[in-house]
Design a protein around this motif. Sequence first.
Motif, PDB file in Angstrom:
ATOM      1  N   ASP A 213       0.848  -1.194   0.000  1.00 50.33           N
ATOM      2  CA  ASP A 213       0.000   0.000   0.000  1.00 50.33           C
ATOM      3  C   ASP A 213       0.887   1.249   0.000  1.00 50.33           C
ATOM      4  O   ASP A 213       1.769   1.395   0.847  1.00 50.33           O
ATOM      5  CB  ASP A 213      -0.881  -0.036   1.251  1.00 50.33           C
ATOM      6  N   LYS A 214       0.637   2.147  -0.959  1.00 49.18           N
ATOM      7  CA  LYS A 214       1.539   3.310  -1.087  1.00 49.18           C
ATOM      8  C   LYS A 214       1.411   4.289   0.086  1.00 49.18           C
ATOM      9  O   LYS A 214       2.360   5.030   0.366  1.00 49.18           O
ATOM     10  CB  LYS A 214       1.337   4.029  -2.430  1.00 49.18           C
ATOM     11  N   ASP A 215       0.265   4.292   0.776  1.00 49.00           N
ATOM     12  CA  ASP A 215       0.139   5.202   1.921  1.00 49.00           C
ATOM     13  C   ASP A 215       1.007   4.714   3.088  1.00 49.00           C
ATOM     14  O   ASP A 215       1.678   5.510   3.749  1.00 49.00           O
ATOM     15  CB  ASP A 215      -1.332   5.335   2.346  1.00 49.00           C
ATOM     16  N   LEU A 233      -2.854  12.628  -0.670  1.00 50.84           N
ATOM     17  CA  LEU A 233      -3.814  13.257  -1.577  1.00 50.84           C
ATOM     18  C   LEU A 233      -4.720  12.199  -2.182  1.00 50.84           C
ATOM     19  O   LEU A 233      -4.261  11.178  -2.688  1.00 50.84           O
ATOM     20  CB  LEU A 233      -3.082  14.003  -2.691  1.00 50.84           C
ATOM     21  N   THR A 234      -6.022  12.457  -2.122  1.00 50.74           N
ATOM     22  CA  THR A 234      -6.986  11.507  -2.661  1.00 50.74           C
ATOM     23  C   THR A 234      -8.137  12.274  -3.308  1.00 50.74           C
ATOM     24  O   THR A 234      -7.968  13.452  -3.635  1.00 50.74           O
ATOM     25  CB  THR A 234      -7.429  10.526  -1.538  1.00 50.74           C
ATOM     26  N   ALA A 235      -9.297  11.609  -3.505  1.00 52.76           N
ATOM     27  CA  ALA A 235     -10.360  12.276  -4.255  1.00 52.76           C
ATOM     28  C   ALA A 235     -11.234  13.182  -3.394  1.00 52.76           C
ATOM     29  O   ALA A 235     -12.090  13.890  -3.911  1.00 52.76           O
ATOM     30  CB  ALA A 235     -11.223  11.215  -4.938  1.00 52.76           C
ATOM     31  N   VAL A 239     -11.444  13.918   5.363  1.00 54.45           N
ATOM     32  CA  VAL A 239     -11.945  12.647   5.886  1.00 54.45           C
ATOM     33  C   VAL A 239     -13.284  12.983   6.536  1.00 54.45           C
ATOM     34  O   VAL A 239     -13.421  14.034   7.173  1.00 54.45           O
ATOM     35  CB  VAL A 239     -10.977  12.071   6.943  1.00 54.45           C
ATOM     36  N   PHE A 240     -14.266  12.089   6.364  1.00 57.99           N
ATOM     37  CA  PHE A 240     -15.586  12.360   6.940  1.00 57.99           C
ATOM     38  C   PHE A 240     -15.962  11.303   7.966  1.00 57.99           C
ATOM     39  O   PHE A 240     -15.514  10.149   7.858  1.00 57.99           O
ATOM     40  CB  PHE A 240     -16.665  12.325   5.847  1.00 57.99           C
ATOM     41  N   VAL A 241     -16.788  11.708   8.920  1.00 60.56           N
ATOM     42  CA  VAL A 241     -17.494  10.695   9.707  1.00 60.56           C
ATOM     43  C   VAL A 241     -18.910  10.644   9.146  1.00 60.56           C
ATOM     44  O   VAL A 241     -19.388  11.611   8.540  1.00 60.56           O
ATOM     45  CB  VAL A 241     -17.500  11.005  11.231  1.00 60.56           C
ATOM     46  N   ASN A 242     -19.543   9.495   9.311  1.00 59.01           N
ATOM     47  CA  ASN A 242     -20.865   9.252   8.705  1.00 59.01           C
ATOM     48  C   ASN A 242     -20.830   9.524   7.204  1.00 59.01           C
ATOM     49  O   ASN A 242     -21.732  10.146   6.654  1.00 59.01           O
ATOM     50  CB  ASN A 242     -21.947  10.098   9.387  1.00 59.01           C
ATOM     51  N   PHE A 243     -19.747   9.066   6.583  1.00 56.58           N
ATOM     52  CA  PHE A 243     -19.509   9.298   5.154  1.00 56.58           C
ATOM     53  C   PHE A 243     -20.700   8.818   4.326  1.00 56.58           C
ATOM     54  O   PHE A 243     -21.252   7.752   4.572  1.00 56.58           O
ATOM     55  CB  PHE A 243     -18.244   8.538   4.742  1.00 56.58           C
ATOM     56  N   ASN A 244     -21.094   9.657   3.360  1.00 59.64           N
ATOM     57  CA  ASN A 244     -22.174   9.310   2.427  1.00 59.64           C
ATOM     58  C   ASN A 244     -23.534   9.123   3.091  1.00 59.64           C
ATOM     59  O   ASN A 244     -24.345   8.342   2.612  1.00 59.64           O
ATOM     60  CB  ASN A 244     -21.833   8.021   1.651  1.00 59.64           C
ATOM     61  N   GLY A 266     -15.998   2.118  13.191  1.00 60.23           N
ATOM     62  CA  GLY A 266     -16.122   1.624  11.807  1.00 60.23           C
ATOM     63  C   GLY A 266     -16.410   2.734  10.807  1.00 60.23           C
ATOM     64  O   GLY A 266     -17.084   2.516   9.804  1.00 60.23           O
ATOM     65  N   GLN A 267     -15.893   3.948  11.080  1.00 64.42           N
ATOM     66  CA  GLN A 267     -16.212   5.104  10.225  1.00 64.42           C
ATOM     67  C   GLN A 267     -15.478   5.087   8.874  1.00 64.42           C
ATOM     68  O   GLN A 267     -15.883   5.787   7.955  1.00 64.42           O
ATOM     69  CB  GLN A 267     -15.838   6.404  10.951  1.00 64.42           C
ATOM     70  N   PHE A 268     -14.397   4.299   8.771  1.00 65.45           N
ATOM     71  CA  PHE A 268     -13.573   4.398   7.566  1.00 65.45           C
ATOM     72  C   PHE A 268     -13.539   3.076   6.809  1.00 65.45           C
ATOM     73  O   PHE A 268     -13.245   2.027   7.396  1.00 65.45           O
ATOM     74  CB  PHE A 268     -12.153   4.838   7.934  1.00 65.45           C
ATOM     75  N   ALA A 269     -13.822   3.162   5.511  1.00 67.41           N
ATOM     76  CA  ALA A 269     -13.927   1.937   4.705  1.00 67.41           C
ATOM     77  C   ALA A 269     -12.577   1.238   4.584  1.00 67.41           C
ATOM     78  O   ALA A 269     -11.555   1.870   4.301  1.00 67.41           O
ATOM     79  CB  ALA A 269     -14.474   2.287   3.320  1.00 67.41           C
ATOM     80  N   GLY A 271      -9.747  -0.778   2.960  1.00 66.75           N
ATOM     81  CA  GLY A 271      -9.288  -0.827   1.572  1.00 66.75           C
ATOM     82  C   GLY A 271      -9.351   0.518   0.870  1.00 66.75           C
ATOM     83  O   GLY A 271      -8.865   0.650  -0.246  1.00 66.75           O
ATOM     84  N   SER A 272      -9.968   1.540   1.482  1.00 61.47           N
ATOM     85  CA  SER A 272      -9.926   2.876   0.862  1.00 61.47           C
ATOM     86  C   SER A 272      -9.460   3.910   1.891  1.00 61.47           C
ATOM     87  O   SER A 272      -8.278   4.241   1.955  1.00 61.47           O
ATOM     88  CB  SER A 272     -11.265   3.249   0.215  1.00 61.47           C
ATOM     89  N   MET A 273     -10.378   4.400   2.752  1.00 58.93           N
ATOM     90  CA  MET A 273      -9.965   5.449   3.697  1.00 58.93           C
ATOM     91  C   MET A 273      -9.233   4.899   4.925  1.00 58.93           C
ATOM     92  O   MET A 273      -8.375   5.578   5.485  1.00 58.93           O
ATOM     93  CB  MET A 273     -11.189   6.277   4.112  1.00 58.93           C
ATOM     94  N   PRO A 275      -6.781   2.561   5.415  1.00 58.80           N
ATOM     95  CA  PRO A 275      -5.306   2.564   5.400  1.00 58.80           C
ATOM     96  C   PRO A 275      -4.707   3.958   5.446  1.00 58.80           C
ATOM     97  O   PRO A 275      -3.630   4.163   6.029  1.00 58.80           O
ATOM     98  CB  PRO A 275      -4.945   1.857   4.088  1.00 58.80           C
ATOM     99  N   LYS A 276      -5.396   4.939   4.870  1.00 56.26           N
ATOM    100  CA  LYS A 276      -4.876   6.315   4.902  1.00 56.26           C
ATOM    101  C   LYS A 276      -4.870   6.837   6.340  1.00 56.26           C
ATOM    102  O   LYS A 276      -3.910   7.446   6.798  1.00 56.26           O
ATOM    103  CB  LYS A 276      -5.727   7.238   4.013  1.00 56.26           C
ATOM    104  N   VAL A 277      -5.989   6.587   7.029  1.00 56.41           N
ATOM    105  CA  VAL A 277      -6.109   7.046   8.416  1.00 56.41           C
ATOM    106  C   VAL A 277      -5.086   6.319   9.292  1.00 56.41           C
ATOM    107  O   VAL A 277      -4.446   6.929  10.165  1.00 56.41           O
ATOM    108  CB  VAL A 277      -7.569   6.821   8.906  1.00 56.41           C
TER     109      VAL A 277
END
Length: 321
Positions: A213-215, A233-235, A239-244, A266-269, A271-273, A275-277
């Motif tokens: 993982d590059k992060d 840097l990402t899209a 970072v959000f809580v209660n994302f979407n 469990g706020q961060f998905a 495989g996406s957010m 590992p960044k966190v």
Amino acid sequence: MAKRRIVVALGGNAILSKDASAQAQQEALRQTAHYLVQFVKQGDELVVSHGNGPQVGNLLLQQAAGSTKTNPAMPLDTAVAMTQGSIGFWLQNALQEELIKAGLTKSVATVVTQVEVSEDDHAFVDPSKPIGPFYTRDEAEGQHAEHPDYRYVEDAGRGYRRVVPSPKPVNVVEADVVEKLVDAGVVPVSVGGGGVPVVRKGNRLEGREAVIDKDFASEKLAEQIHADTLIILTAVDHVFVNFNTPQQKSLTNVTVPELKRYIDEGQFAKGSMLPKVEAAIDFVENTPHGRTVITSLENIGDFLANGEGTVIARVVEEPVR
Ligand SMILES: Nc1ncnc2c1ncn2[C@@H]1O[C@H](COP(=O)(O)OP(=O)(O)O)[C@@H](O)[C@H]1O
Ligand SMILES: NC(=O)OP(=O)(O)O
């Protein structure tokens, strides 16, 4: 303002969105370079890293399609090194052009970077890193029937992708070279695609078929070269809580304990957010004054002007740039 040493990790969308042609990826990186040069303009020392998930997966498919006895497909570790070369070329070229436009005389150099991993890492028996193109479920099942050793998983609602082992980085082998380049005023491109995974066998480093993982790799590099800031840097701008959900709330200045609470919720998905966190937390915890910023490429200007973005530090900071 004191000069900062910054490692910027570029998300996949900064390189490849829909069009996988070399021309389109080079064009995307020209725009990316325009944003990145803002750090150099204000006197910061810049090190750039990048992902390679889409590119290395595509490369493996090309290798497999053209493979013959006399011209065999290359293994995944070599393919990672090949993507470090190709994306490094595009980045070097684009950054150099933008630096000249900004009136800055600085060299850019890509370092083919090996990253040590542990042979015993559980990731080798539990592949989790999505690479290459997206497939429908039927297509993925067809591919699996053809290659029973390949695994496919659903990737964040976007379709199915092949997954490969993704061991944790233990040591960036060429970190000392990168540090010397930074000290000499060069802008290095390093740990591309998370670095080439290697295991140490006495004096020899042996490649392993995996994609780091590059992060996480960028975090390790930032620690080893004594950077003050890791910028992921990402899209998304934050970072959000209660994302979407209707309750979505952006995080601006957060501390590690707060972020750990959100992870437990469990706020961060995965495989996406997540590992960044996790990389953000590692950098803050493993360095005396390090802070991590997670934001989008397009938000760099606002980050520099007003500290906009998600800033993770030991203590809550006043709006920082
Ligand atoms: N809690 C969250 N806050 C913000 N983004 C999230 C969150 N959970 C999942 N995401 C998603 O994670 C994405 C970033 O992960 P990914 O696309 O894998 O990164 P990369 O830019 O490195 O390719 C965001 O664009 C967003 O869609
Ligand atoms: N190696 C890696 O993490 O690549 P992506 O960011 O493109 O998934």
